[in-house]
Design an enzyme around this catalytic site. Structure first.
Site, PDB file in Angstrom:
ATOM      1  N   CYS A   1       1.093  -1.202  -0.067  1.00 55.32           N
ATOM      2  CA  CYS A   1      -0.303   0.056  -0.083  1.00 55.32           C
ATOM      3  C   CYS A   1       1.192   1.333  -0.108  1.00 55.32           C
ATOM      4  CB  CYS A   1      -0.960  -0.542   1.380  1.00 55.32           C
ATOM      5  SG  CYS A   1      -1.499   1.621   1.530  1.00 55.32           S
TER       6      CYS A   1
ATOM      7  N   CYS B   1      -0.566   4.248   2.110  1.00 55.82           N
ATOM      8  CA  CYS B   1      -0.590   4.284   3.664  1.00 55.82           C
ATOM      9  C   CYS B   1      -0.588   2.741   3.987  1.00 55.82           C
ATOM     10  CB  CYS B   1      -2.052   4.583   4.387  1.00 55.82           C
ATOM     11  SG  CYS B   1      -3.189   4.214   3.272  1.00 55.82           S
ATOM     12  N   SER B   2      -1.185   2.137   4.421  1.00 56.79           N
ATOM     13  CA  SER B   2      -0.346   0.310   5.217  1.00 56.79           C
ATOM     14  C   SER B   2      -1.313  -0.073   5.056  1.00 56.79           C
ATOM     15  CB  SER B   2      -0.010   0.795   6.487  1.00 56.79           C
ATOM     16  OG  SER B   2       1.277   2.115   6.481  1.00 56.79           O
ATOM     17  N   CYS B   3      -2.027  -0.194   3.818  1.00 59.78           N
ATOM     18  CA  CYS B   3      -3.522  -1.121   4.366  1.00 59.78           C
ATOM     19  C   CYS B   3      -3.226  -2.339   4.469  1.00 59.78           C
ATOM     20  CB  CYS B   3      -4.004  -0.887   2.472  1.00 59.78           C
ATOM     21  SG  CYS B   3      -4.838   0.949   2.982  1.00 59.78           S
TER      22      CYS B   3
END
Lengths: 117, 104, 204
Positions: free
Chosen positions: C107, C110-112
């Protein structure tokens, strides 16, 4: 405001925020279509990474209708629209730095794409 | 927005550092932050997009230096202020009070 | 132009844990959150969410061809049938690794990450180096993880910019024909389901 209490926790964790909406919206594209990613430079929130802007890719899958982040983040409504997976060659994105076999798959909303066909 | 968060394709960040046997939470407050983030979401204080945007608006230096849970604190706090639930002054005052208590 | 006097220390929030505590106590006083619900969320994450869930999905797909087809066709429904759909894993897509295709997930914005199947992401997944590099130089990133992808194998990088979450279905290791589903699940590592690793061989 609806405070989360312990009895609601299992349901909230099992449900989350699907972001998928159950409304009929006509898709602008279908799998196989060639698309150009819009060159978006708005200050508002969006989920369109710079590295694909202006690039040409191919729609591989239509995931259905989802809330649109650009409006949703600013309390301007869900503006529901289709989300697709779009594939790009590494060469299209990175020129000679991209490996000839490699592909990048990025999810994109209808408003981020224009027909390149 | 063309924020610091949009790092895909950028050079110069160095190798990917992998922590072996990484714990689920490094510090207790990280778990509190995760659960507070979910509780505030469930209470309807923000949706996922309203949650993400303040992280993108962080000072770029702060964004790059901070852990993910610190970023979450920034956006949950901002969203709670925007929703009129708390004020910055209240959070600052309570934070200062806790720091004084720890120093004492 | 002013001189930048910021040191690393004063860019970060001082005593960040105490600021989290400050916010939690204020929100509790204002009846926006219930600390007991927070305790239960943490406990649920620690006891019920993690890569062992995703490993069960993979092991089932390895042993049950019908399930495998279903998983690849409709990841959300197939994973839901095992109970692993939920917050940050509401809409799931499974990606099949083959001898000619290697998938890896990131991702960049962000950090999905698919929490119900993989738990919370490791720090490296959330870090700028991984997010920046894996889209432009996936092969060198994979090499740092010990995966040398041959030139004739296609690398597919999946950037989860929307609300789809991706789970890599790694290749079943050879020499595992006689293993049970449970024994197979033990070979499925977290990284093999992100695409920065492969499933362990039974000799491991």
């Amino acid at each position: 405001m609806n405070m989360l209490t312990t009895d609601m926790v299992p349901t909230v964790l099992a449900t989350g925020d699907p972001a998928r909406v159950d409304v009929e919206v006509a898709p602008k594209f279908k799998a196989g279509d060639t698309v150009t990613v819009v060159n978006l430079n708005q200050v508002a929130h969006n989920r369109l990474p710079a590295y694909i802007r202006g690039k040409v890719g191919t729609v591989t899958f239509d995931h259905g209708v989802f809330v649109f982040p650009d409006t949703s983040a600013h309390r301007q409504g869900p503006k529901p629209q289709h989300v697709y997976t779009v594939v790009f060659t590494a060469h299209e994105l990175w020129g000679d730095a991209g490996h000839p076999r490699d592909r990048m798959y990025v999810d994109a909303w209808d408003d981020y794409l224009e027909s390149a066909g | 927005m063309n924020g610091i968060h949009d790092v895909g394709g950028k050079h110069g960040f160095g190798p990917v550092l992998v922590e072996q046997n990484e714990p689920y939470f490094h510090e207790e407050w990280e778990g509190r932050m995760l659960s507070m983030m979910i509780a505030c979401f469930a209470a309807g204080i923000y949706n996922v997009d309203q949650f993400r945007h303040p992280i993108e608006k962080m000072d770029p230096r702060h964004y790059l230096m901070s852990s993910y849970y610190e970023k979450w604190l920034c956006t949950v706090e901002q969203n709670c202020i925007d929703a009129g639930i708390v004020t910055r002054a209240e959070v600052d005052a309570r934070h200062a009070q806790l720091m004084e208590g720890k120093a004492a | 132009m002013t001189t930048d006097n910021h040191s690393h220390a004063n860019v970060l929030i001082p005593e960040v844990g105490l600021r989290v505590k400050a916010l939690e106590s204020l929100l509790a006083e204002k009846k926006a959150i219930d600390p007991a619900a927070l305790d239960l969320i943490i406990e649920t994450f620690e006891t019920q969410m993690g890569p062992k869930n995703g490993a069960k999905v993979v092991a089932k797909a390895w042993t049950d061809p019908k399930y495998r087809s279903w998983l690849l066709e409709d990841g959300t429904a197939a994973i839901k049938s095992l109970g692993y759909i939920g917050v940050q894993g509401e809409n799931m897509v499974a990606l099949e690794n083959t001898p000619t295709v290697h998938n890896v997930v990131v991702c960049t914005l962000c950090s999905c990450y698919p929490w119900p199947t993989l738990g919370l992401p490791p720090i490296w997944f959330k870090s700028a180096p991984y997010r920046a590099r894996v889209v432009i130089e996936p092969r060198s990133v994979l090499k740092e993880f010990g995966l040398d992808v041959p030139d004739d194998v296609e690398v597919r990088v999946w950037d989860s910019t929307a609300e789809l979450r991706y789970l890599v279905l790694p290749m079943r290791p050879s020499g595992t024909e006689n293993l049970t589903e449970q024994e197979l699940a033990a070979l499925v590592t977290r990284d093999s389901m992100i695409g920065t690793g492969v499933a362990q061989s039974p000799s491991h």
